[in-house]
Design a protein around this motif. Structure first.
Motif, short mmCIF file in Angstrom:
data_model
loop_
_atom_site.label_atom_id
_atom_site.label_comp_id
_atom_site.label_asym_id
_atom_site.label_seq_id
_atom_site.Cartn_x
_atom_site.Cartn_y
_atom_site.Cartn_z
N THR A 274 13.30 -7.53 4.43
CA THR A 274 12.94 -8.99 4.52
C THR A 274 11.71 -9.68 3.83
N LEU A 275 10.76 -8.61 3.29
CA LEU A 275 9.83 -9.16 2.45
C LEU A 275 10.38 -9.58 1.05
N TYR B 67 15.29 -6.30 13.98
CA TYR B 67 14.31 -6.85 13.00
C TYR B 67 13.04 -6.24 13.49
N ASN B 68 12.36 -5.63 12.33
CA ASN B 68 11.27 -4.81 12.41
C ASN B 68 10.23 -5.33 11.43
N THR B 69 9.07 -6.12 11.84
CA THR B 69 8.07 -6.44 10.95
C THR B 69 7.21 -5.48 10.50
N GLN B 70 7.06 -4.10 10.84
CA GLN B 70 6.33 -3.42 10.44
C GLN B 70 6.79 -2.71 9.24
N HIS C 236 6.21 -6.23 21.10
CA HIS C 236 5.10 -7.17 20.37
C HIS C 236 3.70 -6.47 20.48
N ARG D 116 9.46 -4.31 7.69
CA ARG D 116 10.03 -5.49 6.86
C ARG D 116 11.51 -5.13 6.71
N ARG E 112 15.67 -5.83 8.31
CA ARG E 112 16.80 -5.94 9.35
C ARG E 112 17.97 -5.15 9.34
N ALA F 171 2.87 -6.29 14.99
CA ALA F 171 3.95 -5.55 14.67
C ALA F 171 5.32 -5.85 15.76
N ASP F 172 6.12 -6.28 15.23
CA ASP F 172 7.42 -6.89 16.17
C ASP F 172 8.54 -6.11 16.03
#
Length: 743
Positions: free
Chosen positions: A723-724, A690-693, A655, A695, A697, A667-668
């Motif tokens: 995921t976006l 899963y990577n939020t940077q 995180h 977006r 999976r 950024a997770d």
């Protein structure tokens, strides 16, 4: 900031003065001084090979009379926890051979063998967490290259190929071997056979001697011991420190011909899947391996497929530089050490750069898009081995037209390296990337390098490389000179590196251009007689970057202190002073940017790795401080649960809580991996990230069954999701069957 830097340097200096005395005081009062040997100066052990004409049945029982005729190899010496002292757990090794096989047995004494730790039954298990017995073979006695085999108490095997005296390790190498383990009241036993056709050696020499060493690890007390003693910074494949088996006669290699065809069926869908791969498909292809000479191997591949390979792991990258992802495809990994050129990293030396910064040959440029998606490979070949005193490597691959604008291309690499001064080497390399669609586009690179070892622990690494492409009017260059020393106590090195603006290795990787780098570090590895402490490692690092005209570009000043606990576990502490000049803005996260300007910031980091002797273990990392024109607080780590030897679950997380003038963001990266082994030949694994940077999976699941030697059945499922936008970039399933035919 100057006050902080002064305190760090002062603390490290005081430690350097005080801790050598503690390091010299390590002989335990309860152990006679005569029992201690210095692994650096003690003579390397040897034994005479024993030939057998009687059949050996590999059943883990050692009831054949021939075993009693072989010399008993014992008296292993600890590397950990008490370097140089006799092992507390007796190991008895015997070696036999005949014209076509090498036989190795080991009785591993343990008053509680049921407590021996086994972390997995799958091939190429994680050996650092497990009880093991292992051996390494230097079949040309060049004291540089090796074949390695490790066995855990349940009979799982990990095998590797190593190059350049432990500098390059090829974990994906697969050799044919048969192993059986059994457990007794006060020991566990290994019996194994290694067919000589698995190895490469010069059968024209008769008799011949091989380099050899053995390892034993008892994980619950963190004892690692060797037959040929090694200092803490070395590993089993440090062949310049190995022993010798003498008098091998009448060895036969057979025809050295292996044919490995495959059949494949599958289905792929998704926005990023190349048109040629969409929908249902079936295919055939295969590889051929032929020993042109006893020391020179030709590998050919046709209609090359890597559908069984695990997909890349996601990462969070908040820097302005690219990341080099590791090669996972078997054809390119095998014998890859022959082609190594660039920022080579010596094991357990801090050197300021490694192959993730620059490598002239990066096989991921062949048959993969920048996003890691496959491009069709028509085929190719590779020739590796030795010709006289030269180590040689040549590779040629042809790709087909792929997704988007990817043209059909030809990739060629040639490498020559010669040993000098014992275990040092000098070499040259040339590479060519040529479009074969008639456009005339090309990229060519070349270089010379030298890797010198002096006085045992002093190393010098240097190279000079150049590149030229059809799109550039100027030639690009890169050069490096690095000197390092790692002894029982001191660890210090210095480096100068220069990369021009136009340097562009078309079949390589470079993460930064247009700079000069000066790096230096000093630290000690003290071994005090403090309860619960195995080693203390304070150090400082200075890393300076300048433009080619000498204008400051960026720097990192670091002070660190690592503590290795007894029997295991590690705490790492560091403080950093950073500076960076941005000539153009960059975005560490979608919608967030850092503008042009000069920045300076500081942060601190701590990480702890727990003991891996228990069913639950892990790592926790915390970082806090400034980040360019804002702040970044990081919390990350992993937790592994191993309830049984055949099953484990690992959860990972990171995180990043970032606040910039352009706005805050998180950024997770989270992931979950499971492994299960039905036996040593049938196992499965699955992971999701899963990577939020980015977006994204990613899900990947595999089942592998080794139904015959080096012959496999794979079932693989892969899914990549944005995921976006909720767009599925890829969903594929594949069934692949391979068969190894050896002649």
């Amino acid at each position: 900031m100057n006050r902080l830097r002064t305190r760090l340097i002062g603390a490290a200096s005081l430690a350097a003065l005080a801790l050598p005395g503690l390091a010299r005081a390590q002989q335990d009062a309860g152990t006679p001084a005569a029992a201690f040997v210095n692994p650096e100066t003690v003579a390397r052990p040897t034994f005479r090979a024993t030939r057998t004409n009687a059949p050996i049945v590999v059943d883990g029982r050692l009831d054949e009379a021939a075993w009693k005729t072989a010399p008993l190899l014992t008296d292993f010496v600890q590397q950990l926890p008490r370097t140089g002292y006799p092992s507390k757990f007796r190991t008895e090794v015997r070696v036999l051979y005949d014209a076509t096989n090498l036989y190795v047995s080991s009785i591993n004494h343990d008053p509680e063998p049921s407590r021996a730790i086994t972390v997995g039954l799958e091939r190429d298990f994680v050996s650092s967490n497990s009880d093991i017995f292992g051996l390494v073979l230097d079949t040309f006695l060049d004291r540089r290259n090796s074949f390695l085999f490790l066995v855990n108490p349940k009979g799982a095997v990990r095998d590797e190929q190593t190059f350049n005296d432990s500098r390059t390790i090829v974990e994906a190498w697969d050799g044919i071997s048969r192993v059986k383990t059994t457990q007794q009241d006060s020991s566990w036993t290994v019996e194994m056979v290694i067919p000589l056709r698995t190895l490469r050696f010069d059968a024209s020499r008769d008799p011949q001697n091989w380099g050899i060493n053995f390892i034993r690890r008892v994980r619950r007390v963190n004892e690692t011991s060797y037959w040929a003693p090694l200092e803490r910074q070395y590993r089993l494949h440090r062949m310049s420190k190995a022993g010798t088996v003498e008098g091998l006669t009448g060895l036969k290699q057979g025809r050295n011909l292996q044919v490995k065809p495959y059949v494949l069926g599958g289905n792929s869908q998704g926005a990023q899947v190349p048109n040629s791969s969409l929908g249902n498909r079936s295919d055939i292809g295969g590889d051929i391996k032929y020993g042109v000479t006893p020391s020179l191997t030709l590998d050919l591949t046709y209609n090359t497929d890597f559908s069984q390979v695990e997909v890349d792991q996601q990462v969070v990258n908040l820097t302005r530089f690219g990341i080099l992802f590791p090669e996972r495809r078997e054809f390119f990994i095998e014998n890859s050490g022959v082609f190594t050129f660039g920022d080579v990293q010596e094991r357990n030396y801090r050197m300021g750069a490694d192959l993730r910064d620059f490598t002239l040959f990066n096989s991921r440029q062949i048959g993969l898009t920048p996003d890691g998606l496959p491009l069709p490979i028509a085929g190719g070949g590779r020739l590796t081995g030795r010709v006289g005193k030269w180590e040689v490597g040549a590779l040629n691959m042809q790709t087909q037209h792929g997704a988007g604008s990817a043209p059909a291309e030809n990739f060629g690499v040639a490498r020559l390296r010669r040993n000098v001064f014992g275990n040092s080497d000098v070499g040259i390399v040339a590479a060519n990337r040529q479009a074969t669609d008639g456009s005339g586009a090309y990229n060519r690179t070349y270089g010379v390098d030298a890797n010198i070892r002096l006085l045992g622990n002093l190393i010098v690494n240097t190279y000079l490389a150049g590149s030229r492409a059809d799109t550039s009017a100027a030639d690009g260059t890169a050069g490096r000179l690095s000197v390092g020393y790692r002894g029982r106590l001191w660890n210090t090195s210095a480096m100068y590196k220069r990369v021009s603006d136009d340097f562009n290795p078309g079949i390589g990787f470079v993460n930064r251009r247009g700079f000069q780098q000066a790096y230096g570090t000093a630290g000690i590895h003290a071994r005090p007689t403090l309860r619960g402490i195995q080693e203390l490692n304070p150090y400082v690092e200075v890393d300076l970057y300048h433009d080619l005209d000498g204008t400051p570009q960026s720097h990192q000043l670091r002070g660190g202190f690592d503590i290795a606990f007894q029997p295991d576990g590690e705490l790492k502490l560091e403080v950093n002073d950073w500076a960076d000049r941005l000539d153009r803005a960059f975005s560490p996260f979608p919608g967030r940017s850092i503008p042009v300007g000069s920045y300076r910031w500081r942060n601190a980091k701590a990480s702890y790795t727990s003991t891996q002797r228990f069913p639950v273990y892990g790592t926790i990392t915390a970082e806090t401080g400034e980040f360019y024109n804002g702040t970044n607080n990081v919390l990350g780590g992993s937790v592994t649960w191993r309830p049984r030897s055949d099953f484990n679950v690992e959860a990972t997380f990171q995180h990043n809580d970032v606040s910039l003038l352009s706005g805050a963001f998180a950024a997770d990266l989270v992931g979950l991996r499971m492994k299960y082994s039905w036996s040593t030949t049938l196992f499965g694994s699955a992971f999701v990230q899963y990577n939020t940077q980015t977006r994204s999976r990613v899900t990947n699941a595999r089942v592998a069954w080794r139904w015959a030697p080096l012959s496999d059945v794979f079932v693989v499922y892969t899914e990549r999701q944005n995921t976006l936008t909720n767009v599925r970039n890829e969903r594929s399933v594949a069934l692949k069957v391979t068969r190894m035919l050896a002649f």
